[in-house]
Design a protein around this motif. Structure first.
Motif, PDB file in Angstrom:
ATOM      1  N   LEU A  46      26.062  53.904  62.193  1.00 48.91           N
ATOM      2  CA  LEU A  46      26.359  55.167  62.873  1.00 48.91           C
ATOM      3  C   LEU A  46      27.658  55.777  62.360  1.00 48.91           C
ATOM      4  N   VAL A  93      16.768  57.804  57.301  1.00 53.09           N
ATOM      5  CA  VAL A  93      17.567  56.905  58.131  1.00 53.09           C
ATOM      6  C   VAL A  93      18.103  57.637  59.354  1.00 53.09           C
ATOM      7  N   LEU A 152      17.360  56.736  63.389  1.00 52.08           N
ATOM      8  CA  LEU A 152      18.541  56.168  64.028  1.00 52.08           C
ATOM      9  C   LEU A 152      18.953  56.991  65.249  1.00 52.08           C
ATOM     10  N   TYR A 163      16.516  56.198  67.977  1.00 49.59           N
ATOM     11  CA  TYR A 163      16.770  54.861  68.518  1.00 49.59           C
ATOM     12  C   TYR A 163      17.980  54.872  69.463  1.00 49.59           C
ATOM     13  N   CYS A 164      19.055  55.486  69.030  1.00 48.73           N
ATOM     14  CA  CYS A 164      20.299  55.467  69.803  1.00 48.73           C
ATOM     15  C   CYS A 164      20.246  56.307  71.074  1.00 48.73           C
ATOM     16  N   GLY A 196      25.368  57.802  69.471  1.00 47.22           N
ATOM     17  CA  GLY A 196      24.209  58.573  69.027  1.00 47.22           C
ATOM     18  C   GLY A 196      24.395  60.065  69.264  1.00 47.22           C
TER      19      GLY A 196
END
Length: 109
Positions: A2, A25, A29, A32-33, A49
């Motif tokens: 991150l 990516v 990501l 997900y976050c 995030g």
């Protein structure tokens, strides 16, 4: 990861965000976050995030990033309704509104 993406996007701007390798990516990501349905994730990764999301918005151009950013709006709605991280989530909403305009409040049908 991150922090690396956050730093890279801040330094390089839209050329990084628009790079297809970075996007493979970046968006998974971010997804997900910011998944608040997983309790531990919401407590540990949401703030980072949202910061990455904000940097992505600030560094994006509507012509190239609009569809990808629009696809994330349902996630933002869930975060706003939950009341988690209100300061950052409202900043993300603000920059979405600046970048996407009325599309932010239109139904996501």
């Amino acid at each position: 990861l991150l922090s690396v993406l956050n730093h890279l996007i801040m330094k390089m701007g839209y050329s990084t965000v628009e790079n297809s390798h970075v996007q493979t990516v970046l968006f998974p990501l971010l997804d997900y976050c910011t998944d608040i349905s997983v309790v531990n994730r919401a407590e540990t990764l949401l703030e980072d995030g949202l910061r990455l999301w904000l940097v992505t918005l600030v560094s994006s151009r509507l012509t190239t990033m609009g569809p990808s950013l629009r696809n994330m709006l349902p996630r933002l709605e869930a975060i706003l309704r939950s009341g988690l991280e209100p300061h950052l989530s409202l900043k993300v909403l603000q920059f979405n509104a600046i970048l996407l305009g009325p599309q932010v409040v239109e139904p996501l049908a």
